[in-house]
Design an enzyme around this catalytic site. Structure first.
Site, PDB file in Angstrom:
ATOM      1  N   CYS A   1       0.866  -1.173   0.000  1.00 21.30           N
ATOM      2  CA  CYS A   1       0.000   0.000   0.000  1.00 21.30           C
ATOM      3  C   CYS A   1       0.907   1.229   0.000  1.00 21.30           C
ATOM      4  CB  CYS A   1      -0.900  -0.002   1.227  1.00 21.30           C
ATOM      5  SG  CYS A   1      -1.827   1.546   1.412  1.00 21.30           S
TER       6      CYS A   1
ATOM      7  N   ASP B   1      -0.174  -5.906   0.225  1.00 22.73           N
ATOM      8  CA  ASP B   1      -1.412  -6.228  -0.484  1.00 22.73           C
ATOM      9  C   ASP B   1      -1.162  -7.501  -1.275  1.00 22.73           C
ATOM     10  OD1 ASP B   1      -3.090  -4.043   0.246  1.00 22.73           O
ATOM     11  OD2 ASP B   1      -1.995  -2.759  -1.144  1.00 22.73           O
TER      12      ASP B   1
END
Length: 154
Positions: A52, A59
């Site tokens: 992120c 992620d």
């Protein structure tokens, strides 16, 4: 035969340093052994990771890349190194998914390409991102990506 389709490759068959960024990663290509024939090549990366850009938290996504080659095929080791270069790269889901698709299009000039980015939830909301270069060629069998949307406990 001293000259093969693999002659110019720099990463295949040897130790290769992991690129630190997607921009640094080298995507290599080889001539399509079936030029003029429309067929689909699929790569699936079920453990894709990036960061992120705001929080630095990881992620995770399941990527499916389908393309109909033109003159070139992507060399798979270079693709793996390119994809893993995102592990320390901060970007939103949309930037990663579409950026990967566009980079492949720039390098390969395929007849057609699509990428599905099936992202696991962030903040309780899964984000799936899809990119394609247009309609696939007529008469080519395009299999379904068959990745279920996130269902949680549901």
């Amino acid at each position: 035969m001293s000259e093969t389709i693999y002659a110019g490759l720099t990463q295949l068959g040897g130790a290769t340093v992991q690129p630190k960024t997607p921009e640094e990663a080298v995507l290599e290509r080889v001539p399509n052994p079936n030029p003029g024939e429309n067929y689909v090549v699929r790569f699936t990366a079920p453990e894709f990771t990036s960061l992120c850009p705001i929080t630095g938290q990881p992620d995770f996504a399941h990527l499916v890349i389908d393309y109909v080659p033109g003159e070139w095929l992507v060399e798979s080791k270079s693709l793996k190194l390119f994809l893993t270069s995102f592990r320390n790269h901060g970007a939103f889901h949309e930037a990663c998914t579409v950026g990967i698709g566009k980079r492949l299009v720039d390098e390969l000039k395929p007849v057609w390409l699509r990428i599905g980015g099936y992202w696991y939830p962030r903040g309780g909301i899964p984000i799936d991102v899809f990119y394609a270069t247009g309609e696939p060629p007529k008469g080519v069998w395009i299999p379904s990506q068959d990745v279920q949307t996130y269902r949680g406990r549901g």
